[in-house]
Design a protein around this motif. Structure first.
Motif, PDB file in Angstrom:
ATOM      1  N   ALA A  97       0.791  -1.189  -0.187  1.00  0.00           N
ATOM      2  CA  ALA A  97      -0.032  -0.027   0.198  1.00  0.00           C
ATOM      3  C   ALA A  97       0.852   1.359   0.052  1.00  0.00           C
ATOM      4  O   ALA A  97       1.888   1.412   0.977  1.00  0.00           O
ATOM      5  N   PRO A 125       6.739   3.311   3.584  1.00  0.00           N
ATOM      6  CA  PRO A 125       8.073   3.332   3.205  1.00  0.00           C
ATOM      7  C   PRO A 125       8.265   2.590   2.065  1.00  0.00           C
ATOM      8  O   PRO A 125       7.230   1.554   1.962  1.00  0.00           O
ATOM      9  N   GLY A 144      12.506  -5.837  -9.064  1.00  0.00           N
ATOM     10  CA  GLY A 144      11.137  -5.339  -8.663  1.00  0.00           C
ATOM     11  C   GLY A 144      10.280  -5.354  -9.854  1.00  0.00           C
ATOM     12  O   GLY A 144      10.543  -5.934 -10.680  1.00  0.00           O
ATOM     13  N   PHE A 145       8.917  -5.401  -9.381  1.00  0.00           N
ATOM     14  CA  PHE A 145       7.818  -5.096 -10.486  1.00  0.00           C
ATOM     15  C   PHE A 145       7.261  -4.019 -10.705  1.00  0.00           C
ATOM     16  O   PHE A 145       7.333  -3.073  -9.781  1.00  0.00           O
TER      17      PHE A 145
HETATM   18  O1  C5P Z   1       6.254   2.278  -7.002  1.00  0.00           O
HETATM   19  P1  C5P Z   1       5.238   0.896  -7.413  1.00  0.00           P
HETATM   20  O2  C5P Z   1       4.304   0.456  -6.446  1.00  0.00           O
HETATM   21  O3  C5P Z   1       4.713   0.821  -8.828  1.00  0.00           O
HETATM   22  O4  C5P Z   1       6.465  -0.111  -7.562  1.00  0.00           O
HETATM   23  C1  C5P Z   1       6.397  -1.213  -7.612  1.00  0.00           C
HETATM   24  C2  C5P Z   1       7.385  -2.368  -7.073  1.00  0.00           C
HETATM   25  O5  C5P Z   1       8.157  -1.669  -5.926  1.00  0.00           O
HETATM   26  C3  C5P Z   1       7.215  -3.822  -6.965  1.00  0.00           C
HETATM   27  O6  C5P Z   1       8.431  -4.481  -6.976  1.00  0.00           O
HETATM   28  C4  C5P Z   1       6.652  -3.426  -5.249  1.00  0.00           C
HETATM   29  O7  C5P Z   1       6.980  -4.876  -4.312  1.00  0.00           O
HETATM   30  C5  C5P Z   1       7.774  -2.507  -4.827  1.00  0.00           C
HETATM   31  N1  C5P Z   1       7.480  -1.747  -3.822  1.00  0.00           N
HETATM   32  C6  C5P Z   1       7.832  -1.873  -2.298  1.00  0.00           C
HETATM   33  N2  C5P Z   1       7.350  -0.921  -1.376  1.00  0.00           N
HETATM   34  C7  C5P Z   1       6.347   0.120  -1.603  1.00  0.00           C
HETATM   35  C8  C5P Z   1       5.915   0.268  -2.977  1.00  0.00           C
HETATM   36  C9  C5P Z   1       6.329  -0.603  -3.909  1.00  0.00           C
HETATM   37  O8  C5P Z   1       8.643  -2.848  -2.122  1.00  0.00           O
HETATM   38  N3  C5P Z   1       5.997   0.916  -0.655  1.00  0.00           N
END
Ligand code: C5P
Length: 224
Positions: A97, A125, A144-145
């Protein structure tokens, strides 16, 4: 490399949604099923890696051979990920989230006739970005995705740079694809300037192919 090319390697995988509490009985969440992340954890374990799977609440069974850490909120997910370090490879598939409620109520909020409450949100975070910049504890390979609905590869390239990860698995989640919650995925694997467009396949197929790429990248003969 044999059937267990990741023997002796360690991996961290995040999966599922996070639940951000509003009060003791309510939360904000999203529709992530955890299917893709759990499949990746299983595929890495099947190739011999010692896998820690940090997951939000899902309906998925624990993947065989993985140490599973169940968390709810983004902050709990970050703490569990940091506790799993060092690892050789980290794959961040969780749908974390973006925001949580500021000042979670410690008692159930009541309808007191004063109208609906106003929830103010604060940013969570970024777990991927935090681990990708963890200095000496940074995994050798951070993946990452990116879920996008248009300009999938271009947006994902920008995200890779912003977050400091090595590879991005970009998937097209426009509603017509049925990817979110579905069994299949159409992805592009972005490794620096190199982009592989994979055919539409099951999430298990994506997991297997990604685990094979990871094994190749970590193999001593692969060079740098
Ligand atoms: O910025 P966004 O959410 O699109 O980025 C997606 C990537 O960042 C995914 O690999 C997701 O698991 C990771 N992510 C994370 N912590 C967050 C938001 C996204 O690890 N708070």
């Amino acid at each position: 490399a044999g059937p267990r090319p990741l023997a002796g390697r360690t991996a961290l995988v995040t999966s599922g949604p996070t639940h951000e509490p509003i009060d003791p009985v309510r939360y904000i969440a999203n529709r992530s099923s955890g299917r893709q992340g759990h499949a990746i954890a299983a595929a890495l374990a099947a190739r011999g890696a010692r896998v820690t799977l940090v997951t939000g609440p899902t309906q998925q069974p624990d993947p065989p051979g993985c140490a599973v850490v169940q968390i709810e909120s983004a902050r709990e997910m970050l703490a569990a990920c940091e506790a799993s370090l060092p690892v050789d490879v980290a794959v961040f598939n969780a749908a974390v989230a973006d925001w949580r409620v500021a000042g979670e109520a410690d008692q159930k909020m009541k309808k007191d006739g004063g109208g609906p409450p106003t929830l103010s949100l604060v940013e969570n975070p970024d777990i991927l970005a935090t681990v990708a910049r963890a200095g000496a504890l940074r995994p050798a390979l951070v993946i990452g995705f990116a879920a996008e609905t248009r300009d999938v590869v271009a947006y994902a390239q920008a995200k890779r740079a912003r977050k400091g990860c090595d590879w991005i698995v970009a998937n097209d989640v426009s509603p017509a694809t049925g990817t979110f919650g579905g069994a299949e995925n159409t992805v592009h694997l972005i490794m620096g300037d190199k982009v592989e467009d994979w055919p539409r396949m099951g999430k298990d197929g994506v997991a297997a192919r990604l685990a094979d790429r990871i094994a190749e990248a970590l193999a001593p003969s692969a060079g740098t």
